[in-house]
Design a protein around this motif. Structure first.
Motif, PDB file in Angstrom:
ATOM      1  N   GLU A  53       0.852  -1.182   0.000  1.00 37.46           N
ATOM      2  CA  GLU A  53       0.000   0.000   0.000  1.00 37.46           C
ATOM      3  C   GLU A  53       0.893   1.239   0.000  1.00 37.46           C
ATOM      4  O   GLU A  53       1.957   1.247   0.620  1.00 37.46           O
ATOM      5  CB  GLU A  53      -0.878  -0.031   1.254  1.00 37.46           C
ATOM      6  CG  GLU A  53      -1.920   1.048   1.321  1.00 37.46           C
ATOM      7  CD  GLU A  53      -2.851   0.862   2.505  1.00 37.46           C
ATOM      8  OE1 GLU A  53      -3.945   0.318   2.299  1.00 37.46           O
ATOM      9  OE2 GLU A  53      -2.468   1.260   3.615  1.00 37.46           O
ATOM     10  N   ALA A  70      -5.722   9.941   0.863  1.00 41.98           N
ATOM     11  CA  ALA A  70      -5.943   8.500   0.898  1.00 41.98           C
ATOM     12  C   ALA A  70      -4.640   7.753   0.630  1.00 41.98           C
ATOM     13  O   ALA A  70      -3.683   8.319   0.098  1.00 41.98           O
ATOM     14  CB  ALA A  70      -6.979   8.089  -0.148  1.00 41.98           C
ATOM     15  N   ARG A  71      -4.650   6.487   0.977  1.00 38.27           N
ATOM     16  CA  ARG A  71      -3.577   5.567   0.590  1.00 38.27           C
ATOM     17  C   ARG A  71      -4.105   4.771  -0.594  1.00 38.27           C
ATOM     18  O   ARG A  71      -5.307   4.573  -0.726  1.00 38.27           O
ATOM     19  CB  ARG A  71      -3.244   4.625   1.742  1.00 38.27           C
ATOM     20  CG  ARG A  71      -2.560   5.305   2.898  1.00 38.27           C
ATOM     21  CD  ARG A  71      -2.284   4.300   4.028  1.00 38.27           C
ATOM     22  NE  ARG A  71      -1.580   4.925   5.102  1.00 38.27           N
ATOM     23  CZ  ARG A  71      -2.144   5.631   6.081  1.00 38.27           C
ATOM     24  NH1 ARG A  71      -3.455   5.781   6.102  1.00 38.27           N
ATOM     25  NH2 ARG A  71      -1.424   6.170   7.019  1.00 38.27           N
ATOM     26  N   ARG A  73      -3.845   1.182  -3.077  1.00 41.57           N
ATOM     27  CA  ARG A  73      -3.419  -0.214  -3.166  1.00 41.57           C
ATOM     28  C   ARG A  73      -4.021  -0.793  -4.440  1.00 41.57           C
ATOM     29  O   ARG A  73      -4.965  -0.227  -4.996  1.00 41.57           O
ATOM     30  CB  ARG A  73      -3.851  -0.999  -1.934  1.00 41.57           C
ATOM     31  CG  ARG A  73      -5.336  -1.192  -1.811  1.00 41.57           C
ATOM     32  CD  ARG A  73      -5.719  -1.877  -0.499  1.00 41.57           C
ATOM     33  NE  ARG A  73      -7.125  -2.173  -0.473  1.00 41.57           N
ATOM     34  CZ  ARG A  73      -8.097  -1.296  -0.334  1.00 41.57           C
ATOM     35  NH1 ARG A  73      -7.827  -0.013  -0.218  1.00 41.57           N
ATOM     36  NH2 ARG A  73      -9.360  -1.674  -0.330  1.00 41.57           N
ATOM     37  N   GLU A  75      -6.123  -3.794  -6.129  1.00 44.86           N
ATOM     38  CA  GLU A  75      -7.085  -4.832  -5.799  1.00 44.86           C
ATOM     39  C   GLU A  75      -7.595  -5.419  -7.106  1.00 44.86           C
ATOM     40  O   GLU A  75      -8.293  -4.734  -7.850  1.00 44.86           O
ATOM     41  CB  GLU A  75      -8.249  -4.198  -5.029  1.00 44.86           C
ATOM     42  CG  GLU A  75      -8.650  -4.913  -3.783  1.00 44.86           C
ATOM     43  CD  GLU A  75      -9.722  -4.148  -3.036  1.00 44.86           C
ATOM     44  OE1 GLU A  75     -10.835  -3.968  -3.582  1.00 44.86           O
ATOM     45  OE2 GLU A  75      -9.428  -3.717  -1.924  1.00 44.86           O
ATOM     46  N   THR A  82      -7.694   3.595   0.411  1.00 45.67           N
ATOM     47  CA  THR A  82      -7.875   3.341   1.834  1.00 45.67           C
ATOM     48  C   THR A  82      -7.849   4.712   2.487  1.00 45.67           C
ATOM     49  O   THR A  82      -6.877   5.458   2.331  1.00 45.67           O
ATOM     50  CB  THR A  82      -6.731   2.474   2.399  1.00 45.67           C
ATOM     51  OG1 THR A  82      -6.705   1.243   1.706  1.00 45.67           O
ATOM     52  CG2 THR A  82      -6.933   2.215   3.882  1.00 45.67           C
ATOM     53  N   ARG A  90     -15.263   3.972   1.290  1.00 49.18           N
ATOM     54  CA  ARG A  90     -14.184   3.542   0.429  1.00 49.18           C
ATOM     55  C   ARG A  90     -14.629   3.712  -1.018  1.00 49.18           C
ATOM     56  O   ARG A  90     -15.783   3.532  -1.329  1.00 49.18           O
ATOM     57  CB  ARG A  90     -13.834   2.082   0.659  1.00 49.18           C
ATOM     58  CG  ARG A  90     -13.291   1.823   2.029  1.00 49.18           C
ATOM     59  CD  ARG A  90     -13.042   0.337   2.195  1.00 49.18           C
ATOM     60  NE  ARG A  90     -12.485   0.107   3.485  1.00 49.18           N
ATOM     61  CZ  ARG A  90     -11.296  -0.444   3.681  1.00 49.18           C
ATOM     62  NH1 ARG A  90     -10.583  -0.848   2.674  1.00 49.18           N
ATOM     63  NH2 ARG A  90     -10.827  -0.608   4.894  1.00 49.18           N
ATOM     64  N   LYS A  92     -13.456   2.957  -5.311  1.00 53.82           N
ATOM     65  CA  LYS A  92     -12.593   2.297  -6.283  1.00 53.82           C
ATOM     66  C   LYS A  92     -12.659   3.075  -7.573  1.00 53.82           C
ATOM     67  O   LYS A  92     -13.649   3.709  -7.880  1.00 53.82           O
ATOM     68  CB  LYS A  92     -13.052   0.861  -6.559  1.00 53.82           C
ATOM     69  CG  LYS A  92     -12.771  -0.091  -5.461  1.00 53.82           C
ATOM     70  CD  LYS A  92     -13.113  -1.481  -5.906  1.00 53.82           C
ATOM     71  CE  LYS A  92     -12.940  -2.465  -4.784  1.00 53.82           C
ATOM     72  NZ  LYS A  92     -13.321  -3.798  -5.164  1.00 53.82           N
TER      73      LYS A  92
END
Length: 93
Positions: A53, A70-71, A73, A75, A82, A90, A92
């Protein structure tokens, strides 16, 4: 930069994005160089491709014009956010 999370081939720096070299055989994996108004450095992209992350990135701008931190990552080959504690939802891309 690193290995593609979908097919394992190399991800390289293109002019406007980072893309998998496996595109000729059908891989569609790409990462933008700019995400919601925030430039993604090569260090952040390398971290994401290694399965980690990112650190907290400040200054994203939502579609409604609101700033947020935000962080990031990966997926299933997509960027996911995150949010720091206190942020309830959250998103996407």
């Amino acid at each position: 930069m690193g290995s593609c999370p979908l097919c394992g081939q190399a991800v390289v720096d293109r002019k406007k994005f980072y893309g998998c070299q496996g595109y000729q055989t059908g891989c569609k994996f790409t990462l933008p160089k700019t995400l919601l108004g925030k430039k993604l450095s090569s260090a952040v992209v390398k971290k994401l491709l290694s399965g980690k992350e990112s650190g907290l990135l400040k200054g994203f701008v939502s579609k409604k014009g609101k700033r947020f931190d935000a962080r990031l990552r990966l997926e299933n080959g997509s960027i996911a956010f995150t949010f720091p504690e206190g942020a309830a939802k959250r998103e996407k891309t």
